[in-house]
Motif scaffolding. Sequence first.
Motif, PDB file in Angstrom:
ATOM      1  N   ARG A   1       6.559   8.478   1.663  1.00  0.00           N
ATOM      2  CA  ARG A   1       5.338   8.012   0.999  1.00  0.00           C
ATOM      3  C   ARG A   1       4.874   6.669   1.551  1.00  0.00           C
ATOM      4  O   ARG A   1       3.820   6.182   1.188  1.00  0.00           O
TER       5      ARG A   1
ATOM      6  N   ARG B   1      10.131   9.257  -1.624  1.00  0.00           N
ATOM      7  CA  ARG B   1      10.170   9.602  -3.053  1.00  0.00           C
ATOM      8  C   ARG B   1       9.890  11.079  -3.184  1.00  0.00           C
ATOM      9  O   ARG B   1       9.056  11.635  -2.463  1.00  0.00           O
TER      10      ARG B   1
ATOM     11  N   ASP C   1       1.347   5.122   0.524  1.00  0.00           N
ATOM     12  CA  ASP C   1       0.306   5.932  -0.113  1.00  0.00           C
ATOM     13  C   ASP C   1      -0.085   5.284  -1.440  1.00  0.00           C
ATOM     14  O   ASP C   1       0.791   4.820  -2.190  1.00  0.00           O
ATOM     15  N   PRO C   2      -1.388   5.219  -1.744  1.00  0.00           N
ATOM     16  CA  PRO C   2      -1.854   4.477  -2.926  1.00  0.00           C
ATOM     17  C   PRO C   2      -1.149   4.828  -4.231  1.00  0.00           C
ATOM     18  O   PRO C   2      -0.840   3.929  -5.017  1.00  0.00           O
ATOM     19  N   ASP C   3      -0.859   6.086  -4.481  1.00  0.00           N
ATOM     20  CA  ASP C   3      -0.219   6.467  -5.735  1.00  0.00           C
ATOM     21  C   ASP C   3       1.245   6.049  -5.817  1.00  0.00           C
ATOM     22  O   ASP C   3       1.868   6.177  -6.872  1.00  0.00           O
ATOM     23  N   TRP C   4       1.799   5.542  -4.727  1.00  0.00           N
ATOM     24  CA  TRP C   4       3.228   5.207  -4.679  1.00  0.00           C
ATOM     25  C   TRP C   4       3.476   3.715  -4.474  1.00  0.00           C
ATOM     26  O   TRP C   4       4.602   3.289  -4.255  1.00  0.00           O
ATOM     27  N   ARG C   5       2.433   2.913  -4.541  1.00  0.00           N
ATOM     28  CA  ARG C   5       2.589   1.474  -4.344  1.00  0.00           C
ATOM     29  C   ARG C   5       3.219   0.841  -5.569  1.00  0.00           C
ATOM     30  O   ARG C   5       3.181   1.372  -6.657  1.00  0.00           O
TER      31      ARG C   5
END
Length: 144
Positions: free
Chosen positions: A60, A55, A86-90
Amino acid sequence: MIRPAIASDKARVLVMAKAFHEASGVPIPFSAAAASVLFDAAIADCNRLCLVYVRDGMARGVLAAVAAPHHLAPVMLASEIIWWIDPDWRGIAAAEMLCAYENWAIERKCRYAGMVGLGADPAVSKLYTRRGYQAIERHFLKPL
């Protein structure tokens, strides 16, 4: 976008592998050298897999796996080695990555695909159950 990893993804995949290892709580020390060998094998061997979720021009997420005969039965089994987003992209990427992994496993004539969840009651359990995975074993590790 989910795609097979390429050589230029290596540095980013190693960063995510380290993040996965830290989140796992496994008491084995992380080895960037071993992760590097795993990455190289995954992009060179058709019975190994390294997918990346990209992304905004950056990987990510990563899912690495291997397809091999089961140890006790004459069937092919796909086994996840590492899966990290990565947590912000789950979110939706998780289901998309699992779909790509499962399709790869089917192409290799695997009869089963395995996934691991971290912790006693992994948050990802609901996703696995919705996709048809069944809890079969619980892994234990004892430092010696």
